[in-house]
Design a protein around this motif. Sequence first.
Motif, PDB file in Angstrom:
ATOM      1  N   ALA A 151       0.927  -1.361  -0.259  1.00  0.00           N
ATOM      2  CA  ALA A 151      -0.072   0.429  -0.044  1.00  0.00           C
ATOM      3  C   ALA A 151       0.635   1.236   0.351  1.00  0.00           C
ATOM      4  O   ALA A 151       1.086   2.135  -0.278  1.00  0.00           O
ATOM      5  N   ILE A 152       1.975   1.394   0.726  1.00  0.00           N
ATOM      6  CA  ILE A 152       2.521   2.543   1.060  1.00  0.00           C
ATOM      7  C   ILE A 152       3.156   2.387  -0.495  1.00  0.00           C
ATOM      8  O   ILE A 152       3.530   3.582  -1.197  1.00  0.00           O
ATOM      9  N   GLY A 153       4.713   1.611  -1.277  1.00  0.00           N
ATOM     10  CA  GLY A 153       5.021   1.672  -2.167  1.00  0.00           C
ATOM     11  C   GLY A 153       3.266   1.822  -3.284  1.00  0.00           C
ATOM     12  O   GLY A 153       4.309   2.494  -4.498  1.00  0.00           O
ATOM     13  N   TYR A 154       2.629   1.619  -3.145  1.00  0.00           N
ATOM     14  CA  TYR A 154       1.764   1.930  -4.316  1.00  0.00           C
ATOM     15  C   TYR A 154       1.132   3.700  -4.265  1.00  0.00           C
ATOM     16  O   TYR A 154       1.461   3.936  -5.483  1.00  0.00           O
ATOM     17  N   ASP A 155       0.948   3.755  -3.146  1.00  0.00           N
ATOM     18  CA  ASP A 155       0.657   4.998  -2.787  1.00  0.00           C
ATOM     19  C   ASP A 155       1.537   6.452  -2.856  1.00  0.00           C
ATOM     20  O   ASP A 155       1.365   7.308  -4.387  1.00  0.00           O
ATOM     21  N   TRP A 156       2.917   6.081  -2.315  1.00  0.00           N
ATOM     22  CA  TRP A 156       3.828   7.278  -2.935  1.00  0.00           C
ATOM     23  C   TRP A 156       3.952   6.864  -3.805  1.00  0.00           C
ATOM     24  O   TRP A 156       5.046   7.707  -3.999  1.00  0.00           O
ATOM     25  N   MET A 157       4.887   6.089  -4.954  1.00  0.00           N
ATOM     26  CA  MET A 157       4.876   6.216  -5.772  1.00  0.00           C
ATOM     27  C   MET A 157       3.927   5.557  -7.517  1.00  0.00           C
ATOM     28  O   MET A 157       4.580   5.709  -8.231  1.00  0.00           O
ATOM     29  N   PHE A 158       2.939   5.616  -6.909  1.00  0.00           N
ATOM     30  CA  PHE A 158       1.721   6.013  -8.088  1.00  0.00           C
ATOM     31  C   PHE A 158       1.564   6.954  -8.840  1.00  0.00           C
ATOM     32  O   PHE A 158       1.429   6.200 -10.364  1.00  0.00           O
ATOM     33  N   ASP A 159       2.506   8.016  -8.752  1.00  0.00           N
ATOM     34  CA  ASP A 159       3.215   8.925 -10.483  1.00  0.00           C
ATOM     35  C   ASP A 159       3.565   8.410 -11.296  1.00  0.00           C
ATOM     36  O   ASP A 159       3.529   8.627 -12.535  1.00  0.00           O
ATOM     37  N   GLY A 160       4.390   7.611 -10.835  1.00  0.00           N
ATOM     38  CA  GLY A 160       5.773   6.648 -11.031  1.00  0.00           C
ATOM     39  C   GLY A 160       5.735   5.620 -11.849  1.00  0.00           C
ATOM     40  O   GLY A 160       6.185   4.841 -12.495  1.00  0.00           O
ATOM     41  N   LEU A 161       4.495   4.745 -11.595  1.00  0.00           N
ATOM     42  CA  LEU A 161       4.314   4.132 -11.932  1.00  0.00           C
ATOM     43  C   LEU A 161       3.023   3.555 -13.654  1.00  0.00           C
ATOM     44  O   LEU A 161       2.689   4.767 -13.618  1.00  0.00           O
ATOM     45  N   ASP A 162       3.733   2.804 -14.241  1.00  0.00           N
ATOM     46  CA  ASP A 162       2.768   2.578 -15.256  1.00  0.00           C
ATOM     47  C   ASP A 162       1.306   1.906 -15.205  1.00  0.00           C
ATOM     48  O   ASP A 162       1.125   1.433 -13.915  1.00  0.00           O
ATOM     49  N   ASP A 163      -0.021   2.535 -15.635  1.00  0.00           N
ATOM     50  CA  ASP A 163      -0.796   1.677 -15.211  1.00  0.00           C
ATOM     51  C   ASP A 163      -1.128   0.333 -15.163  1.00  0.00           C
ATOM     52  O   ASP A 163      -1.956  -0.464 -14.424  1.00  0.00           O
ATOM     53  N   THR A 164      -0.547  -0.358 -16.218  1.00  0.00           N
ATOM     54  CA  THR A 164      -0.633  -1.831 -15.784  1.00  0.00           C
ATOM     55  C   THR A 164      -0.009  -2.840 -14.190  1.00  0.00           C
ATOM     56  O   THR A 164      -0.589  -3.351 -13.791  1.00  0.00           O
ATOM     57  N   SER A 165       1.435  -1.248 -13.823  1.00  0.00           N
ATOM     58  CA  SER A 165       1.383  -2.411 -12.814  1.00  0.00           C
ATOM     59  C   SER A 165       0.336  -2.025 -11.648  1.00  0.00           C
ATOM     60  O   SER A 165       0.804  -2.530 -10.862  1.00  0.00           O
ATOM     61  N   ARG A 166       0.336  -0.871 -11.635  1.00  0.00           N
ATOM     62  CA  ARG A 166      -0.565  -0.237 -11.429  1.00  0.00           C
ATOM     63  C   ARG A 166      -1.670  -0.526 -10.930  1.00  0.00           C
ATOM     64  O   ARG A 166      -2.168  -1.313  -9.547  1.00  0.00           O
TER      65      ARG A 166
END
Length: 159
Positions: free
Chosen positions: A130-145
Amino acid sequence: MISVSELQVRIEALPRTHPRLLADAEDFRSLRESLGHSSSTRDQLAHAVIRHADLLADVPPVTRTLQGRRLLGESRRCLQRLMNLSMAWQLTSDTKYVARGQQEMLAVAEFSDWNPSHFLDVAEMTLAMAIGYDWMFDGLDDTSRETIRDAILKKGVRL
């Protein structure tokens, strides 16, 4: 004690922007702006986080390796890694931290489960993701999200 319906109303009222867990974009902006005084404890801590994140560059992601009947050691290792990588990303905007964090999260998403027979194992892995997803959200691609979000829901929330 609040009701489920009241909790749902509160959740719906939360902002839809990221990050939002433990800190928001304004908190991170303020933190970045407060850095730059090389002798401050805050600067020293920020540099330590970044150094630690740099050391993770060539370390393979965690694996689903039980110690006895527990996955807790791997869950805690993942939490520590994703906290450092996510904070390094927030402090520097350097995409290498997102790339390494994404690698960690996608590996964990592929686990068969997060050891639901011991809920603390699941809880700490869910927190890490959850922390990784939330804090890195803007840098992750849609598929990874989508993959990470689905793993959080299926392996961490909807057991």
